[in-house]
Design an enzyme around this catalytic site. Sequence first.
Site, mmCIF file in Angstrom:
data_model
loop_
_atom_site.group_PDB
_atom_site.id
_atom_site.type_symbol
_atom_site.label_atom_id
_atom_site.label_comp_id
_atom_site.label_asym_id
_atom_site.label_seq_id
_atom_site.Cartn_x
_atom_site.Cartn_y
_atom_site.Cartn_z
ATOM 1 N N GLU A 72 32.186 31.199 50.044
ATOM 2 C CA GLU A 72 32.920 29.930 50.033
ATOM 3 C C GLU A 72 32.654 29.101 51.284
ATOM 4 O O GLU A 72 32.183 29.617 52.307
ATOM 5 C CB GLU A 72 34.411 30.208 49.868
ATOM 6 C CG GLU A 72 35.055 30.890 51.048
ATOM 7 C CD GLU A 72 36.312 31.696 50.675
ATOM 8 O OE1 GLU A 72 36.394 32.210 49.540
ATOM 9 O OE2 GLU A 72 37.185 31.815 51.541
ATOM 10 N N GLU A 95 37.058 25.642 43.272
ATOM 11 C CA GLU A 95 38.363 26.256 43.528
ATOM 12 C C GLU A 95 39.497 25.231 43.431
ATOM 13 O O GLU A 95 39.338 24.064 43.829
ATOM 14 C CB GLU A 95 38.353 26.883 44.932
ATOM 15 C CG GLU A 95 39.657 27.491 45.392
ATOM 16 C CD GLU A 95 40.107 28.726 44.593
ATOM 17 O OE1 GLU A 95 40.170 28.648 43.346
ATOM 18 O OE2 GLU A 95 40.415 29.751 45.227
ATOM 19 N N TYR A 119 35.833 42.130 38.169
ATOM 20 C CA TYR A 119 35.867 41.283 39.357
ATOM 21 C C TYR A 119 36.596 42.013 40.478
ATOM 22 O O TYR A 119 37.618 42.660 40.237
ATOM 23 C CB TYR A 119 36.593 39.959 39.043
ATOM 24 C CG TYR A 119 36.729 39.050 40.247
ATOM 25 C CD1 TYR A 119 35.619 38.385 40.763
ATOM 26 C CD2 TYR A 119 37.956 38.871 40.883
ATOM 27 C CE1 TYR A 119 35.729 37.560 41.885
ATOM 28 C CE2 TYR A 119 38.083 38.045 41.988
ATOM 29 C CZ TYR A 119 36.960 37.396 42.478
ATOM 30 O OH TYR A 119 37.073 36.583 43.584
ATOM 31 N N ASP A 130 34.108 39.132 45.597
ATOM 32 C CA ASP A 130 34.492 38.030 46.477
ATOM 33 C C ASP A 130 33.997 38.346 47.888
ATOM 34 O O ASP A 130 34.467 39.296 48.518
ATOM 35 C CB ASP A 130 36.032 37.962 46.442
ATOM 36 C CG ASP A 130 36.616 36.854 47.276
ATOM 37 O OD1 ASP A 130 35.877 36.191 48.020
ATOM 38 O OD2 ASP A 130 37.845 36.658 47.165
ATOM 39 N N ARG A 162 31.159 28.977 46.097
ATOM 40 C CA ARG A 162 32.513 28.455 45.841
ATOM 41 C C ARG A 162 32.748 27.272 46.764
ATOM 42 O O ARG A 162 32.451 27.345 47.962
ATOM 43 C CB ARG A 162 33.528 29.567 46.113
ATOM 44 C CG ARG A 162 34.945 29.062 46.334
ATOM 45 C CD ARG A 162 35.928 30.204 46.349
ATOM 46 N NE ARG A 162 37.077 29.911 47.171
ATOM 47 C CZ ARG A 162 38.131 30.725 47.314
ATOM 48 N NH1 ARG A 162 38.159 31.891 46.684
ATOM 49 N NH2 ARG A 162 39.130 30.404 48.093
HETATM 50 C C1 LIG Z 1 39.998 34.308 43.922
HETATM 51 C C2 LIG Z 1 40.558 34.649 45.269
HETATM 52 O O1 LIG Z 1 39.647 34.209 46.254
HETATM 53 C C3 LIG Z 1 40.672 36.161 45.432
HETATM 54 O O2 LIG Z 1 40.540 36.622 46.576
HETATM 55 O O3 LIG Z 1 40.954 36.838 44.454
HETATM 56 C C4 LIG Z 1 41.964 34.054 45.535
HETATM 57 C C5 LIG Z 1 43.002 34.400 44.480
HETATM 58 C C6 LIG Z 1 44.433 34.162 44.883
HETATM 59 O O4 LIG Z 1 44.773 34.187 46.091
HETATM 60 O O5 LIG Z 1 45.270 34.006 43.994
HETATM 61 C C7 LIG Z 1 41.820 32.540 45.726
HETATM 62 O O6 LIG Z 1 41.887 31.801 44.738
HETATM 63 O O7 LIG Z 1 41.628 32.127 46.891
HETATM 64 MG MG LIG Z 2 39.344 35.411 47.827
#
Ligand SMILES: C[C@](O)(C(=O)O)[C@H](CC(=O)O)C(=O)O
Ligand SMILES: [Mg+2]
Length: 301
Positions: A117, A190, A47, A88, A160
């Site tokens: 998102e 989320e 990821y 992402d 998302r």
């Molecule tokens: C998943 C996430 O979008 C990310 O950019 O890794 C973040 C992770 C985090 O800030 O802990 C999110 O959850 O927004």
């Molecule tokens: Mg993120």
Amino acid sequence: MTTRATPAQKRRRLREGLASGTLQRLPGAFSPLAARAVADHGFDGVYVSGAALAADLGLPDIGLTTLTEVAGRGGQIARATDLPTLIDADTGFGEVANAARTIEALEDAGLAGCHLEDQVNPKRCGHLDGKTLVPAADMVRRVAAAVKARTDPDFVVCARTDARSVEGLDAAIDRAKAYVDAGADMVFPEALKDEAEFAAFRAAVDVPLLANMTEFGASPLLSARRLEALGYNLVIWPVSSLRAAMGAVDELFAALRTEGTQASLVDRMQTRARLYDLVDYASYSAFDRDLFNFEIPGSAT
Ligand SMILES: C[C@](O)(C(=O)O)[C@H](CC(=O)O)C(=O)O
Ligand SMILES: [Mg+2]
């Protein structure tokens, strides 16, 4: 040099994993080298976190990184292993047309899928207060544009929704269903609050679901075993490797400042042998045997 799987094969592998009924485990890799370690430990995929990518550039996670930067780094990380890499894509880097171009760029970079998102810009970390969402209809257009833009039908478009902490669980589920109708292959709910909310989402939505197990956030840290029992299809530990590495870096710098030597920490460092293993030093002797004909001091091998 050791990577042989094509992007198309990696995407197929992700699709098969999502259809398998087995939880796909994707630790975040903040660099190609970290991705090598992910692969070496036998995970199902890699990821690439927007938060970690921004932090690595010394930036907060508020949508400052550009598509070029994200696709570039994502491509370097995707290329480092034979595993599928999910990235992402924040809000898609602009309006609806930008979301389409984002998919083109990520596909060209060899990624296996991405998540988009439903926040406005400037976006925030999903686990912080004060988020604002675009209307569901706008996100539906974003998702539809993304789905239409892909040329490989196996490229996974994950929607998302950040609605849980803004509009509540029911609204988040309604949004997720609308995004699935628009063609999303997977949903990322989320900042769910507890296990019951994870279960409620599973009961309500028919496509594969992604669980975000980020530290210091709004969701409990459920184990892979628990998430699989709850019917989740993919888990990310997005920033964990960066936090662990930077925790170690902080300790090292503190020791260097106070002790003037790293000696007390050397036994916790990655060894030269392990590093050379991850970058596959030995295989380069296929081209030139002089490249790997040395002994590593202190190494048994
Ligand atoms: C998943 C996430 O979008 C990310 O950019 O890794 C973040 C992770 C985090 O800030 O802990 C999110 O959850 O927004
Ligand atoms: Mg993120």
